[in-house]
Design an enzyme around this catalytic site. Sequence first.
Site, PDB file in Angstrom:
ATOM      1  N   ASP A 103      -0.840  -0.721   4.100  1.00  0.00           N
ATOM      2  CA  ASP A 103      -1.992  -0.176   3.364  1.00  0.00           C
ATOM      3  C   ASP A 103      -2.905  -1.401   2.852  1.00  0.00           C
ATOM      4  O   ASP A 103      -2.704  -2.386   3.059  1.00  0.00           O
ATOM      5  CB  ASP A 103      -1.821   0.745   2.127  1.00  0.00           C
ATOM      6  N   ASN A 147       5.984   5.640  -9.848  1.00  0.00           N
ATOM      7  CA  ASN A 147       5.897   7.109  -9.604  1.00  0.00           C
ATOM      8  C   ASN A 147       6.187   7.690  -8.456  1.00  0.00           C
ATOM      9  O   ASN A 147       6.153   8.865  -8.174  1.00  0.00           O
ATOM     10  CB  ASN A 147       4.410   7.521  -9.939  1.00  0.00           C
ATOM     11  N   HIS A 159       5.511   6.512  -5.356  1.00  0.00           N
ATOM     12  CA  HIS A 159       4.807   6.478  -4.098  1.00  0.00           C
ATOM     13  C   HIS A 159       5.326   5.592  -3.267  1.00  0.00           C
ATOM     14  O   HIS A 159       6.096   4.437  -3.731  1.00  0.00           O
ATOM     15  CB  HIS A 159       3.473   6.252  -4.521  1.00  0.00           C
ATOM     16  N   GLU A 212       0.526   9.004  -2.615  1.00  0.00           N
ATOM     17  CA  GLU A 212       0.980   9.278  -4.079  1.00  0.00           C
ATOM     18  C   GLU A 212       1.399  10.719  -4.261  1.00  0.00           C
ATOM     19  O   GLU A 212       1.474  11.658  -3.343  1.00  0.00           O
ATOM     20  CB  GLU A 212      -0.348   9.323  -4.762  1.00  0.00           C
TER      21      GLU A 212
HETATM   22  C1  F6R Z   1       1.899  -2.126  -1.411  1.00  0.00           C
HETATM   23  C2  F6R Z   1       2.538  -0.698  -1.361  1.00  0.00           C
HETATM   24  C3  F6R Z   1       3.043  -0.116  -2.711  1.00  0.00           C
HETATM   25  C4  F6R Z   1       4.080  -1.083  -3.415  1.00  0.00           C
HETATM   26  C5  F6R Z   1       4.374  -0.350  -4.769  1.00  0.00           C
HETATM   27  C6  F6R Z   1       5.528  -1.255  -5.588  1.00  0.00           C
HETATM   28  O1  F6R Z   1       1.505  -2.288   0.153  1.00  0.00           O
HETATM   29  O2  F6R Z   1       2.536  -0.262  -0.250  1.00  0.00           O
HETATM   30  O3  F6R Z   1       3.459   1.102  -2.537  1.00  0.00           O
HETATM   31  O4  F6R Z   1       5.162  -1.111  -2.727  1.00  0.00           O
HETATM   32  O5  F6R Z   1       3.289  -0.148  -5.605  1.00  0.00           O
HETATM   33  O6  F6R Z   1       4.699  -2.341  -5.897  1.00  0.00           O
HETATM   34  P1  F6R Z   1       5.289  -3.698  -6.651  1.00  0.00           P
HETATM   35  O7  F6R Z   1       6.174  -4.341  -5.564  1.00  0.00           O
HETATM   36  O8  F6R Z   1       4.401  -4.509  -7.061  1.00  0.00           O
HETATM   37  O9  F6R Z   1       6.129  -3.088  -7.791  1.00  0.00           O
END
Ligand code: F6R
Length: 239
Positions: free
Chosen positions: A67, A136, A138, A143
């Site tokens: 992403d 959450n 995701h 989301e």
């Molecule tokens: C980032 C992504 C997000 C993260 C998620 C966890 O490329 O795809 O889904 O993997 O937000 O983020 P952290 O590792 O910062 O807790």
Amino acid sequence: MNIIVCKSYDEMSQRAAQMVAAQIKSKPSSVIGLATGSTPEGLYAQLVEMCKNGELSFKDVTTVNLDEYYPINPTNDQSYRYFMNYHLFDHLDIDKANTNVPDGTAADPVAEAHRYEQKITDLGGIDLQILGIGRNGHIGFNEPDQKLMLDTHVTDLTPDTIDANSRFFASANDVPRQALTMGMGSIFKAKSIIIMATGANKKKAVSAMLERTVDTSFPATMLNFHPNVTLICTADVLE
Ligand code: F6R
């Protein structure tokens, strides 16, 4: 789902790095799917170390990131392209032309999403996808919602994600409101998946995933449909 529980963040990073290295050694032209965020930083540091030691080469590897914020410039230090260059690509023997991140500057984000999905298809899908998990539930920027998208698409960030990511920006107001993200179907094109999780704030999302039910309000639960997923986590996530 295979589950590997680690005593520390370092051990989690090492276990994931060993699996990525094994994939690249068995197929030097592997397509590796990558995530940003705090969770995989240690994994990327390990891969850089292995490459510097001459233990591993990324010469023939192609990468596709999950992403990117939209809109955002790659020179912005909060862009995911900047993150990947800084933590990984700038330190590997990889050909930067073979590193793919959705283009946060594209004039037409919908066309960019289509181009990115086609790119993943043209590459023959992903050999090994690295994922983190949002608090959450995701995955990428998929989301919680009644419907989840299959293909790469433009999405609005939820207030929870804007809040979680605001720690990297000057304020929550500076967090872009949209992102380009692989869909659940793009992620499922991966032959194998590693999902990494660390910290007590991931407990709820991980336990929803381990319930072995599927719920679009916790997108990570979809991974229960995939035949080859390994959760690598620290013990605090399961306590
Ligand atoms: C980032 C992504 C997000 C993260 C998620 C966890 O490329 O795809 O889904 O993997 O937000 O983020 P952290 O590792 O910062 O807790």
